[in-house]
Design a protein around this motif. Structure first.
Motif: not given
Length: 183
Positions: A78, A161, A62-63, A95
């Motif tokens: 995350y 995140l 996710k990053i 992000i």
């Protein structure tokens, strides 16, 4: 299969495959998304390309991580970090999904005069010392910048995140993709 030598005593190097059943016992090991297999028969693992993680490189991070002097900068699903960071590190974390930052560890260098030497910048705000960006909202496409100078170092940071949960009408929504069945 997976061994060589006169008496099959030498474990062969692992080879990446796209067959999900390949577990490395014969030297063939499932690595998705361009992952590279390493190790020898019976003890294989995948090295994942940027943007993917997990045992078999099947988890889309996710990053994402970019930079010219990555040092100990790292991304895992995350979470992003630079633990036990080095001097002159410079990296960016982009992000890919909106959420809120949760600081698990944050310890960077602050000068004697209150300024920041090693900084994490989120949304234009600079963070250092033990004041990390906890509960700061970020959007998809936002970039978080990290840089350390040439002097002292500290423990670094580890930040994850948190993404909002989405309700689903599907009974099979167990939360693994962020969707939950709600009663």
């Amino acid at each position: 299969k997976g061994y060589s030598g006169g008496n099959c005593e030498i474990a062969d190097e692992c080879k990446a495959t796209l067959n999900t059943a390949d577990d490395g016992t014969d030297g063939n090991y499932f690595c998705a998304n361009g992952g590279v297999a390493s190790g020898n028969t019976g003890s294989c693992s995948c090295s994942c390309p940027s943007g993917f993680s997990g045992t078999h490189c099947t988890t889309a991070d996710k990053i994402t991580l970019t930079g010219s002097s990555l040092g100990n900068c790292d991304v895992d699903g995350y979470c992003f970090s630079s633990l036990d960071y080095q001097n002159l590190e410079s990296c960016s974390f982009t992000i890919r999904e909106a959420g809120t930052l949760e600081v698990l560890l944050f310890n960077t260098v602050r000068t004697f005069f209150g300024g920041c030497e090693d900084t994490l910048t989120v949304g234009g705000r600079i963070y250092c010392s033990t004041s990390g960006p906890n509960d700061v909202a970020v959007n998809a496409g936002d970039t978080i910048e990290w840089s350390s100078d040439f002097s002292d170092t500290r423990l670094g940071f580890n930040i994850c995140l948190r993404t909002p949960c989405v309700s689903s009408a599907s009974l099979t929504a167990d939360g693994t993709d962020g969707n939950f069945y709600c009663i």
